[in-house]
Design a protein around this motif. Structure first.
Motif, PDB file in Angstrom:
ATOM      1  N   ILE A 170       0.836  -1.214   0.000  1.00 13.37           N
ATOM      2  CA  ILE A 170       0.000   0.000   0.000  1.00 13.37           C
ATOM      3  C   ILE A 170       0.861   1.251   0.000  1.00 13.37           C
ATOM      4  O   ILE A 170       0.565   2.229  -0.703  1.00 13.37           O
ATOM      5  N   ASN A 202      -9.309  -0.892  -2.881  1.00 11.45           N
ATOM      6  CA  ASN A 202      -9.163  -0.867  -1.425  1.00 11.45           C
ATOM      7  C   ASN A 202     -10.116  -1.848  -0.751  1.00 11.45           C
ATOM      8  O   ASN A 202      -9.746  -2.484   0.247  1.00 11.45           O
ATOM      9  N   THR A 256      -4.629   3.150  -5.357  1.00 10.95           N
ATOM     10  CA  THR A 256      -5.357   3.155  -4.099  1.00 10.95           C
ATOM     11  C   THR A 256      -6.378   4.295  -4.001  1.00 10.95           C
ATOM     12  O   THR A 256      -7.015   4.434  -2.959  1.00 10.95           O
ATOM     13  N   LEU A 266      -9.084   4.967   3.407  1.00  7.27           N
ATOM     14  CA  LEU A 266      -7.902   5.056   2.560  1.00  7.27           C
ATOM     15  C   LEU A 266      -8.203   5.817   1.272  1.00  7.27           C
ATOM     16  O   LEU A 266      -7.424   6.682   0.843  1.00  7.27           O
ATOM     17  N   THR A 267      -9.342   5.536   0.655  1.00  7.91           N
ATOM     18  CA  THR A 267      -9.704   6.204  -0.591  1.00  7.91           C
ATOM     19  C   THR A 267      -9.925   7.694  -0.384  1.00  7.91           C
ATOM     20  O   THR A 267      -9.440   8.528  -1.170  1.00  7.91           O
ATOM     21  N   GLY A 306     -11.727   0.650   3.599  1.00  7.04           N
ATOM     22  CA  GLY A 306     -11.571   1.059   2.205  1.00  7.04           C
ATOM     23  C   GLY A 306     -11.904   2.520   1.968  1.00  7.04           C
ATOM     24  O   GLY A 306     -11.184   3.217   1.258  1.00  7.04           O
TER      25      GLY A 306
END
Length: 227
Positions: A80, A102, A96, A161-162, A158
């Motif tokens: 990542i 993700n 990512t 992170l996005t 997810g």
């Protein structure tokens, strides 16, 4: 042709084929492998030292039975971080920033922690759905709430992170566009915007590494509840 600021998050294609697969293959190739020599070079030694520190901090609160997860979690964090930092280079793409990727990373890892808990300690794992001392009328409601909170964990991983990477990249593009357009009209303001852009880029590098660490750290916390 007027392009949207969000076009930078579209998956690039070549001859009709998505290049996200190529973008996912490149970062692992940048990881230094152990040479056949007796002593390693400085980059390999630094990489090994950082991995040992991360593994020690990550596995410290987890029981011995969960230490077998050290290698997958370390590989996931390295992967990542590599993809996050790859997107900060010019003319590159950040895989990512795609929620689908993700979620594909978060859902299987989260599901494996749940299966580990159900296999090793089924009573304790199911007991997390109902806190001790709950009044009888509230039992069905709390079971539903705890089940939803359990199932929403991979979505939270997810989306977190996005959203962080998308917001950082979008802000960098907005400031860089403003600095470019203000250059002929207001050079001083454009220079200040460029300095802010440099500081923001440094912050985005830190965010790229921190978000990868947070992603894996939350997975380790989920694992800690099930081992």
């Amino acid at each position: 042709m007027i392009l949207s600021f969000f076009d930078q998050f579209l998956i690039p294609q070549k001859l009709g084929l998505p290049l996200i697969i190529l973008a996912m293959i490149i970062p692992p190739l940048l990881i230094f492998s152990n040479p056949t020599r007796l002593t390693t070079n400085r980059l390999s030694a630094l990489q090994l030292w950082l991995m040992k520190i991360f593994t020690k901090q990550l596995m410290l609160p987890i029981n011995t039975t969960g230490h077998k997860w050290a290698a997958p979690l370390l590989a996931l964090m390295t992967f990542i971080i590599s993809m996050n930092l790859l997107g900060l280079l010019p003319y590159t793409f950040t895989p990512t920033t795609q929620l689908s990727l993700n979620m594909a990373l978060a859902t299987p890892m989260w599901f494996m922690t749940v299966l580990t808990g159900l296999r090793n300690q089924p009573t304790i794992s199911l007991g997390h759905l109902l806190p001790e001392g709950t009044p009888t009328p509230l039992i069905p409601i709390l079971i539903i709430i705890e089940t939803i909170s359990l199932l929403i964990r991979p979505l939270a991983l997810g989306v977190r992170l996005t959203a962080n990477l998308t917001a950082g990249h979008l802000l960098i593009q907005l400031i860089s566009t403003a600095a470019f357009l203000l250059m002929p009209m207001m050079p001083l303001t454009s220079t200040l915007s460029f300095l802010i852009l440099l500081l923001l880029t440094t912050l985005e590098i830190a965010v790229a590494m921190i978000q990868a660490y947070v992603f894996v750290l939350l997975l380790s916390l989920y694992l800690q509840e099930n081992v």
